[in-house]
Enzyme design. Sequence first.
Site, PDB file in Angstrom:
ATOM      1  CB  CYS A 106       6.600 -70.732  35.646  1.00 56.93           C
ATOM      2  SG  CYS A 106       6.217 -71.810  37.042  1.00 56.93           S
ATOM      3  CG  HIS A 210       8.412 -67.246  38.346  1.00 58.68           C
ATOM      4  ND1 HIS A 210       7.401 -66.747  37.548  1.00 58.68           N
ATOM      5  CD2 HIS A 210       7.964 -68.424  38.830  1.00 58.68           C
ATOM      6  CE1 HIS A 210       6.375 -67.591  37.557  1.00 58.68           C
ATOM      7  NE2 HIS A 210       6.695 -68.622  38.323  1.00 58.68           N
ATOM      8  CD  GLU A 212       8.531 -63.536  36.491  1.00 63.23           C
ATOM      9  OE1 GLU A 212       9.439 -64.241  36.008  1.00 63.23           O
ATOM     10  OE2 GLU A 212       7.543 -64.019  37.095  1.00 63.23           O
TER      11      GLU A 212
END
Length: 240
Positions: A106, A210, A212
């Site tokens: 990001c 993202h 994660e």
Amino acid sequence: MIPIIGIFPSVGSDGKSSVPNTYVRAVEASGAMSLMLPYTSDRGIIKEFVRLCDGFLFTGGVDVEPRLYGETKSPMCGEISPLRDEIELTGFASALESGKPILAICRGCQLVNVALGGSLYQDIGSEYETNIRHSSAPGDYSHAHGVKLIHVSPLYEIMGENGTIPVNSMHHQAIKTLGEGLSVEAEAEDGITEAVYMPRAKFLHAVQWHPERTLDDAYSHRLFDAFVLAAKREKQKTEQ
Ligand code: MN
């Protein structure tokens, strides 16, 4: 030995650094441990941090200062942190020089692009014609749109045979002109750049989404697995 992933944290104006634990858990889920850069802009210490680690994670956060890519700040540009920019630009130069693996997410993706001389859309909504909503509501990390993986790019290889993968989308900025040495490896259907890599580096990938936050999907997991595997190889090399 377990590889160490150095994480560049958010640096608040209140003098506090922080890393969402989702990054830490993602690194651990793929078999590495994380180490957060302490609150410092000391170049010598940042260099020492880079020496200690086997790979680097540039995380999400506030917008990059537009002056760094030759623009004045638009009213639609969000909050910035000149201190974080300075720390991460120093850290990125040092990490790149080390040849160790880099994964940028990001803001991290935008930072890497700016560090290499590229520029950004300060606000997709006001500068780019699109039907896709790239900036989901805060906290909504569900799949927002698909990204098309460029055929035979390393990301295409990492993700398997699938040409398009679903991703979340929490960004209101994106790459406008590409930084030196970078190639696009994934795009949204509207043409917004969603992932880049550096062909001459062993492992440098920057993604706009993202991963994660969506470790339960195989694609997100594979990206962290590939990153940690590259860090393991790096560690084995330095231990020999
Ligand atoms: Mn997006």
